[in-house]
Design an enzyme around this catalytic site. Sequence first.
Site, mmCIF file in Angstrom:
data_model
loop_
_atom_site.group_PDB
_atom_site.id
_atom_site.type_symbol
_atom_site.label_atom_id
_atom_site.label_comp_id
_atom_site.label_asym_id
_atom_site.label_seq_id
_atom_site.Cartn_x
_atom_site.Cartn_y
_atom_site.Cartn_z
ATOM 1 C CE LYS A 103 -2.395 187.641 15.462
ATOM 2 N NZ LYS A 103 -3.057 187.611 16.800
ATOM 3 C CG ASP A 163 -8.002 187.105 20.512
ATOM 4 O OD1 ASP A 163 -7.144 187.292 19.625
ATOM 5 O OD2 ASP A 163 -7.751 186.539 21.596
ATOM 6 C CG ASP A 219 -0.921 188.038 24.750
ATOM 7 O OD1 ASP A 219 -0.917 186.788 24.832
ATOM 8 O OD2 ASP A 219 -1.636 188.658 23.951
HETATM 9 MG MG MG Z 1 -3.780 185.943 21.794
#
Ligand code: MG
Length: 618
Positions: free
Chosen positions: A87, A23, A211
Site C-alpha cells: 500500500k 479495510d 490512527d
Molecule cells: Mg489502518
Amino acid sequence: MAKIGINIATGSLQQAEMIVGIDLGTTNSLVAIIHPETKKPLALKEHNSSCLVPSVVHFDSFGNATVGEEAKKYLETDPANTIFSAKRLMGKSYNDIKQNASFFTYKVIDNDDEKLVKVQVGKQFFSPIDLSSFILKELKARAEHILKTPVTKAVITVPAYFNDAQRQATRDAGKLAGLDVMRIVNEPTAAALAYGLGLDKESEKTIAVYDLGGGTFDISILKITNGIFEVLSTNGDTYLGGDDFDRTIVEYWMNEFGITNDELHQNKELSQGLRLRAEEAKKHLSFNDIFSVEFNGDNLSISKNKFEELIQPLIAKTLDCCNNALKDAKLDVSEIETVVMVGGSTRVPLVKKFVSELFNQPVHDEVNPDEVVALGAAIQADILAGNNKEFLLLDITPLSLGIETMGGLMDVLIARNSKIPTKVGRQYTTQKDGQGSMRISVYQGERDLVKDNRKLAEFNLTGIPGMPAGLPKVEVSFLINADGILVVKAKELRSEVEQSIEVRPQYGLTDEEVEKMLLESITHAKDDIAIRALVEAKTEGEQILEMTEKFLTKNSSIINKDELIATAQAMQNLQLALTMNDKNLIQTKIEELNEITRPFAERAMDAAVSGALKGKTI
Ligand code: MG
Ligand code: ADP
C-alpha cells in the site's frame, strides 16, 4: 420490497446482495458486514482464526500467489518473493520512495525514477495495483466462503491524505479483484461511524481521529453535524507507524550484538527474523514489562521502559502532526469533544497516554482498533445499500483546482479546502476568429501562474464551429465525486460539442509536496499578484490591438485619414509597451488608444442602426 431468495445449494436465506466493507490496510486487511439479523457491524472470520489478513503476498517458483498468514511465514525464509506494505507504493514513483528503498526487502524497480513503481518477482513484474488486487481477491473469497453467497460489491477505505491517483489505484485494484467498488471512504470517517458518532442526528460534535497503524499515521479533525461528516483538516505521515516501532527495537538489538547495517542488508533472513521478533516484543510490551526470546542462539530481550524511551520521539512526531491539524482546522485543543483511537499501534500504552494528555481527556478505545475502520466501512456500505438514506459524507480538497487561461494564468474553479462532492462550472470563450479547438489544461496548486503549479491533465475540445472570437460559449465544469476523483468537462454551448476526461495524474503529491506548494504560495503571494496584474494587462492590450485592427478593416469608410494615422500611432505605442514589463505603461497606452477609437465605435453603431432602418419599408 426487497426480494429474499433461497440458495438451493446451501439452503441458506439470501438477502438482496450485500455490500461489504473492506479495510485495505498497509499491514492488515479485513472485511466486515452489517449482520442481517442483529443489524450490527461484524468483522468476518473463519472459526478459530483472526479476522485480520496480513497484507502480504508470496509468490512461489511457478508464480502462484498466496496471501495472508500463509504468505507472512515466508517473510523470513523467502524475502525476495514476499511482498509486504504494498500500500505504501500505491500511486508512487521510485522518486517518491527512494529514501526508504532499503525498507523493501523485495525488488522495487528503480530504473525509471518518474514512472509508477513496479515490483519484480522472478521474471514477473507487478504494479502495486496488481498486488493490492491479490489481497482483495483473497478477502472476497473469504467473505464468500463465510457468507456462502457471491460478494461483488464493496466499500473500500483509504487514508484521508490519499490523493486522486492513489484513490483511483485503489478503485482499480478492486475492479481487478472482481469487485464493484461502490465508494472509497476515508478511514477516519469510517472509524467515526463505527463509534456511532453522527448517527444521533441531533448532536453536533467536533472529534479527532488518531490512527496509528503499521505503516502510516493519520490524524483527522472531523465535524459532525446533523449526520453529516465534514473533514475540517487532516495531517499525518506516510512513513510513520508500528513498523517504525519495530525498527527501533531492531536497531537496539543490532547495537547490542554489533550487527552492522551492511550485514543486515546482505542477510535478508537475519533482517526479517529480527523484524518479526521485534514486533513480537512490541506487542508483548503492551501488556508486560519485559520481553525475551531465543534467536540464533542469542537471547534477545528488551524492557518496557527501554522500548518507551526508544519510541518517544516517534510518538512526539505524531503529536506535532496533531497540533498542525488543529491549527489548520483553526481549533483550540479544548474544542475537541471526542478523541477516537484507530490502528493496532494505539494499543501501546504510551501512545494512549500521550494522546490523552495532548487532548486533555480520556481517549476512546472501546472498539477493537484493528477492526474499527472495516466496521465503519460496513456501516457506510449499509448506508449505500439504501438502508440509511439520510446520511451524507463530505470531505475536502487539499489544493485548489483550476485551468490555464490567457497568459498562463491559473483560473481556480474549486478552491482549496472545498467540500466534496462538488461541481463548479464557468464559461470561457475563444480568442481568435474561427478558432476550431480549445485546449483545456487542468492544474492543481495555489500559485497565480500555472507554471508554478502542478499539471494534472490536458485535453482539446475540438470541433467548435467557426465563429468570430468571443462568440463561442465554452462551459468548463469540474466535478469531484464522493471518492475525490475529478472529472473535467468542456462543452461549447451553441453547438453542444462536448469533451470530458477523468483526471488520473501519473502519480500524486506527497504530503510534503502539498505542504511545500502551500508554503510557496504564501511566500510568493506578493510577486504573484504583481505578475497576475501584468499578465492581465498584457492580455487586455493584445485583445484590444486585435479588435482595433479588425474594426479598421471592416469600417474603413467611416474613418478619415488623420484618425487613421492617430490610431496607427496609438496602436504602435501600445505594441511597444507590451514588450516591456510595465503594467502601468501598458494601461496608459490602452487608455490612449481607447480615447482615440471611442468616437469611431459610436459612429459605427449609428451607421449600423441607420443601415438597418434603411432596409426597412414602412
Ligand atoms: Mg489502518
Ligand atoms: P494498518 O492500518 O497499517 O494495516 P493495523 O491497524 O492493522 O495497520 O496495525 C498494525 C500495527 O499494529 C502493526 O505494526 C502491529 O505490530 C501493531 N500492533 C498490533 N497489535 C499490537 C499490540 N498489542 N501492541 C502494539 N502494537 C500492536
